[in-house]
Design a protein around this motif. Sequence first.
Motif, short mmCIF file in Angstrom:
data_model
loop_
_atom_site.label_atom_id
_atom_site.label_comp_id
_atom_site.label_asym_id
_atom_site.label_seq_id
_atom_site.Cartn_x
_atom_site.Cartn_y
_atom_site.Cartn_z
N ARG A 1 4.05 0.28 -10.70
CA ARG A 1 4.21 1.61 -10.62
C ARG A 1 4.82 1.80 -12.04
O ARG A 1 5.38 3.15 -12.21
N HIS B 1 8.88 6.17 1.31
CA HIS B 1 7.49 6.53 1.45
C HIS B 1 6.89 5.41 2.09
O HIS B 1 5.92 5.54 3.32
N ALA C 1 2.29 1.74 -3.42
CA ALA C 1 1.49 2.13 -4.30
C ALA C 1 0.82 3.59 -4.07
O ALA C 1 0.66 4.34 -5.12
N SER C 2 0.95 4.27 -2.86
CA SER C 2 0.24 5.41 -2.51
C SER C 2 1.48 6.65 -2.59
O SER C 2 1.27 7.81 -2.09
N GLU D 1 0.82 -1.06 -0.07
CA GLU D 1 -0.07 0.13 0.12
C GLU D 1 0.95 1.21 -0.10
O GLU D 1 0.69 2.27 -0.73
#
Lengths: 188, 188
Positions: B137, B84, B70-71, B67
């Motif tokens: 990504r 991140h 992805a974010s 997650e």
Amino acid sequence: MARWQPDAPGRLAAAALDLFEEHGYENTTVIEIAERAGLTKSTFFRYFPDKREVLFGAGTITDLLIEGVASAPPTAGPLDALAHALDALGRTFFTADRREFSRRRQAVLNANTELREREALKRIDLTAAMVKALNRRGVPILTARVTAQLGALVWEIAYDQWIDTTGEDFGPLARRALADLRATGALC
Amino acid sequence: MARWQPDAPGRLAAAALDLFEEHGYENTTVIEIAERAGLTKSTFFRYFPDKREVLFGAGTITDLLIEGVASAPPTAGPLDALAHALDALGRTFFTADRREFSRRRQAVLNANTELREREALKRIDLTAAMVKALNRRGVPILTARVTAQLGALVWEIAYDQWIDTTGEDFGPLARRALADLRATGALC
């Protein structure tokens, strides 16, 4: 003391691989491995602490790797010192006559979680050995840790290609994998 | 069906850690862990396939990591997307109230080969999850593999510092470890 047995560890590993392929890792006992190799259970345990260990040699690769890093030219940077060691490994250990055994061995490892776990820990130990060998050349510890991580990846890529192809030698495959890694510029 | 038990996996892990510290991993049974947690053996096996697994959660970290990658902002490069994700992990999982448990857990893992093996395989699986998340990504597969290897090292360095110190949060430690890795210039 039992008589000295020529290449007992190698015979035990070959017998184990045959049996793991035939009946599965879980369904094979140490006694069966020893019998297939024409040896005794106590000879098995002289070389290997448990059944899992039989496909992992006796530290040979670690020693060869450390030697290879130590004998790299003094001018070689950290990654090139590792490439030198992998090259040496290709000449002395991952030789053409070992390719088929390595390919079969890897298939057995991949199919069994216990063996995958042992392999995973061996990889961590090998990476730690690379760090120490590089540090002994004067490479600062953090650079040595980064280099060893990258070296482990180079190794993995080259090894997977080496066991799956028929012609190419391990050393050149490792050199090419390293060049490809550099070309990603991932740490720049 | 047994009644629902609030945070049964967490209670089982806490009980297991206590018992492993008191009597050693080898000398502790699943039944003893379940009893200490006020639960049954069958509840234990509803959450964990074996005794080794009890200190390794239920895939939560992998999901949080995926997650987090992805974010990350679309403009973030591969390593920054990982940073991140590690930052997010520090806010949601490696929180101050988990530090002491994590420190004790790591000491138990380090002392037992079986547990170290399971941990080593978990790390490989986590690295593979990072590769997939980065690839999703649009990061090319080789760059994703290099980045994930480096991410695993950043994680390890930050985690060791986080459990050994009292004040600093995991996220900032990971950011600093990443900056230090970059400063080595090891892949340039």
